[in-house]
Design an enzyme around this catalytic site. Sequence first.
Site, PDB file in Angstrom:
ATOM      1  N   GLN A 250       1.018   8.814 -10.121  1.00 51.13           N
ATOM      2  CA  GLN A 250       1.258   7.433  -9.728  1.00 51.13           C
ATOM      3  C   GLN A 250       2.113   6.684 -10.738  1.00 51.13           C
ATOM      4  O   GLN A 250       2.841   5.755 -10.376  1.00 51.13           O
ATOM      5  CB  GLN A 250      -0.077   6.710  -9.530  1.00 51.13           C
ATOM      6  CG  GLN A 250      -0.918   7.276  -8.410  1.00 51.13           C
ATOM      7  CD  GLN A 250      -0.202   7.238  -7.060  1.00 51.13           C
ATOM      8  OE1 GLN A 250       0.128   6.181  -6.548  1.00 51.13           O
ATOM      9  NE2 GLN A 250       0.069   8.412  -6.511  1.00 51.13           N
ATOM     10  N   HIS A 253       5.833   6.100 -10.014  1.00 52.96           N
ATOM     11  CA  HIS A 253       6.323   5.104  -9.052  1.00 52.96           C
ATOM     12  C   HIS A 253       7.236   4.079  -9.721  1.00 52.96           C
ATOM     13  O   HIS A 253       8.163   3.573  -9.098  1.00 52.96           O
ATOM     14  CB  HIS A 253       5.153   4.379  -8.383  1.00 52.96           C
ATOM     15  CG  HIS A 253       4.643   5.075  -7.166  1.00 52.96           C
ATOM     16  ND1 HIS A 253       5.249   4.970  -5.943  1.00 52.96           N
ATOM     17  CD2 HIS A 253       3.577   5.889  -6.983  1.00 52.96           C
ATOM     18  CE1 HIS A 253       4.583   5.691  -5.045  1.00 52.96           C
ATOM     19  NE2 HIS A 253       3.562   6.253  -5.655  1.00 52.96           N
ATOM     20  N   GLU A 318      -6.017  -0.382  -6.743  1.00 55.06           N
ATOM     21  CA  GLU A 318      -5.463   0.054  -5.459  1.00 55.06           C
ATOM     22  C   GLU A 318      -6.020   1.416  -5.046  1.00 55.06           C
ATOM     23  O   GLU A 318      -6.536   1.595  -3.948  1.00 55.06           O
ATOM     24  CB  GLU A 318      -3.940   0.127  -5.581  1.00 55.06           C
ATOM     25  CG  GLU A 318      -3.242   0.618  -4.323  1.00 55.06           C
ATOM     26  CD  GLU A 318      -1.759   0.816  -4.531  1.00 55.06           C
ATOM     27  OE1 GLU A 318      -1.037   0.869  -3.533  1.00 55.06           O
ATOM     28  OE2 GLU A 318      -1.311   0.924  -5.693  1.00 55.06           O
ATOM     29  N   HIS A 319      -5.886   2.403  -5.926  1.00 52.69           N
ATOM     30  CA  HIS A 319      -6.384   3.763  -5.657  1.00 52.69           C
ATOM     31  C   HIS A 319      -7.447   4.106  -6.690  1.00 52.69           C
ATOM     32  O   HIS A 319      -7.217   3.938  -7.888  1.00 52.69           O
ATOM     33  CB  HIS A 319      -5.269   4.801  -5.795  1.00 52.69           C
ATOM     34  CG  HIS A 319      -4.041   4.522  -4.984  1.00 52.69           C
ATOM     35  ND1 HIS A 319      -2.877   4.029  -5.541  1.00 52.69           N
ATOM     36  CD2 HIS A 319      -3.792   4.683  -3.666  1.00 52.69           C
ATOM     37  CE1 HIS A 319      -1.959   3.907  -4.594  1.00 52.69           C
ATOM     38  NE2 HIS A 319      -2.487   4.289  -3.445  1.00 52.69           N
ATOM     39  N   ASP A 352      -0.950   8.897  -0.200  1.00 55.30           N
ATOM     40  CA  ASP A 352       0.419   8.388  -0.184  1.00 55.30           C
ATOM     41  C   ASP A 352       1.276   9.075   0.867  1.00 55.30           C
ATOM     42  O   ASP A 352       2.142   8.440   1.475  1.00 55.30           O
ATOM     43  CB  ASP A 352       1.077   8.603  -1.552  1.00 55.30           C
ATOM     44  CG  ASP A 352       0.681   7.554  -2.573  1.00 55.30           C
ATOM     45  OD1 ASP A 352       0.076   6.545  -2.182  1.00 55.30           O
ATOM     46  OD2 ASP A 352       0.998   7.750  -3.758  1.00 55.30           O
ATOM     47  N   HIS A 412     -13.040 -37.521  19.601  1.00 60.27           N
ATOM     48  CA  HIS A 412     -13.709 -36.284  19.994  1.00 60.27           C
ATOM     49  C   HIS A 412     -14.946 -36.598  20.835  1.00 60.27           C
ATOM     50  O   HIS A 412     -15.224 -35.935  21.844  1.00 60.27           O
ATOM     51  CB  HIS A 412     -14.145 -35.495  18.746  1.00 60.27           C
ATOM     52  CG  HIS A 412     -13.036 -34.797  18.029  1.00 60.27           C
ATOM     53  ND1 HIS A 412     -11.997 -35.469  17.433  1.00 60.27           N
ATOM     54  CD2 HIS A 412     -12.822 -33.473  17.803  1.00 60.27           C
ATOM     55  CE1 HIS A 412     -11.185 -34.593  16.865  1.00 60.27           C
ATOM     56  NE2 HIS A 412     -11.662 -33.372  17.081  1.00 60.27           N
TER      57      HIS A 412
END
Length: 440
Positions: A250, A253, A318-319, A352, A412
């Site tokens: 990762q 990335h 995230e992961h 992924d 109302h």
Amino acid sequence: MTYALKKPMPKEQVAQNLEEVGDRVKAIIADVRDRGDAAVRDYSERFDRWSPASFRLSPEEIERIVAGVPRQVLDDIAFVQDQVRGFAQRQRDSMTEFEAETLPGVRLGQRHIPVAAAGAYVPGGRFPLTASAHMTVVTAKVAGVPRVSACTPPIRGEIPAATVAAMHMAGADEIYMLGGVQAVAALAIGTETISRVNMIAGPGNAYVAEAKRQLFGEVGIDLFAGPTEILVIADETADPFVVAVDLLSQAEHGPDSPAVLVTTSEPLGRAVLAHIERLLPGMPTRDFAAPAWRDHGEIIVVDSVDEAFAVADTYAAEHVEVLTAEPRRALERMRDYGALFLGTGTCVSYGDKVIGTNHVLPTRGAARYTGGLWVGKYLKTVTYQEVTDPAASARLGEVCGRAARVELFEGHARSGDVRAAAHNGTALPWRNDALERPLA
């Protein structure tokens, strides 16, 4: 006792970098809003050296590009899209519409309506990221979105053929060779040649993420997202070489991608650190992975697996890979994460690229309040009501009148009054007052 074998860069530096990105994105969005296609073309030329006659690919161009993609690549795209489509369809099937009679003659219902148009941003820049086409376009089509506009940038001045094939096979209705902030702004605002959409989904670099953040409200987005994150929870049973490989998977990335190890074993942590130092020099993507690990890598040692789960929840990563003797315990103990990967048989890279769950996931702690992209993001859950029994309407009207006047909302209250009076035959004092009042 919890302590760190490796620490990341100070948070203050990260915040300063984000502020600089925000200023640049704001200026580009304003320019696209002001000059439309001309601004989009200028930024595409500046950032991607790309200025074709039309950013949108014609059906003939798409057919020619797809025909040039190797058969094995197309077969693999089809396989992965089948996995994504199957999982998304199961999600869609789990969402039910209903209509129920809650009181005599009172019917309330719920429907799930797809947005009319969605933008799918498929990152590129240096590498073709075909998987993001599966995640954004396939999922939107399973949801029933009638028009999906997909954007991806050229790579070193060339069209990424495999990405175009993936977008086309996923069902994109429009495909644009366009990336960056200018693509997101064009989709959100609309230009002379690019029709605006109602929501935008898909990952991207810091500039793309910031553009989505700034345009949210004017257009819907899947979620606020930043650099890809991985957090591995490992005990003494884990293989340190596998842990190191997965962390670097990762980190490649981008140079701002956090990679965190939380372990109950200091020897394992030190072994992982040694493996990473040996692996990095030989990685073809070390120019991204090395600074990511240097600036955003962490190794934290804790006393127990339960403590590791608790520490991981504070990151809301995230992961989260769970490489422990009993990985499924994380399902019971953890709350804040984008996606879990349980045991050595799976890994974040499967999520992924191939396994079928969506890889567009919350980052920067957003997993504390949201999950990732799923078929429901493309659906508007709306309600409706119908009252066919006059007595039920009168009862609701009486309660509405009292409840509204508690809040000093006379208008109302009167909407309820007229419906109660229509059934009960009661007078409306405020109506008589109004009739006696002369017209202005």
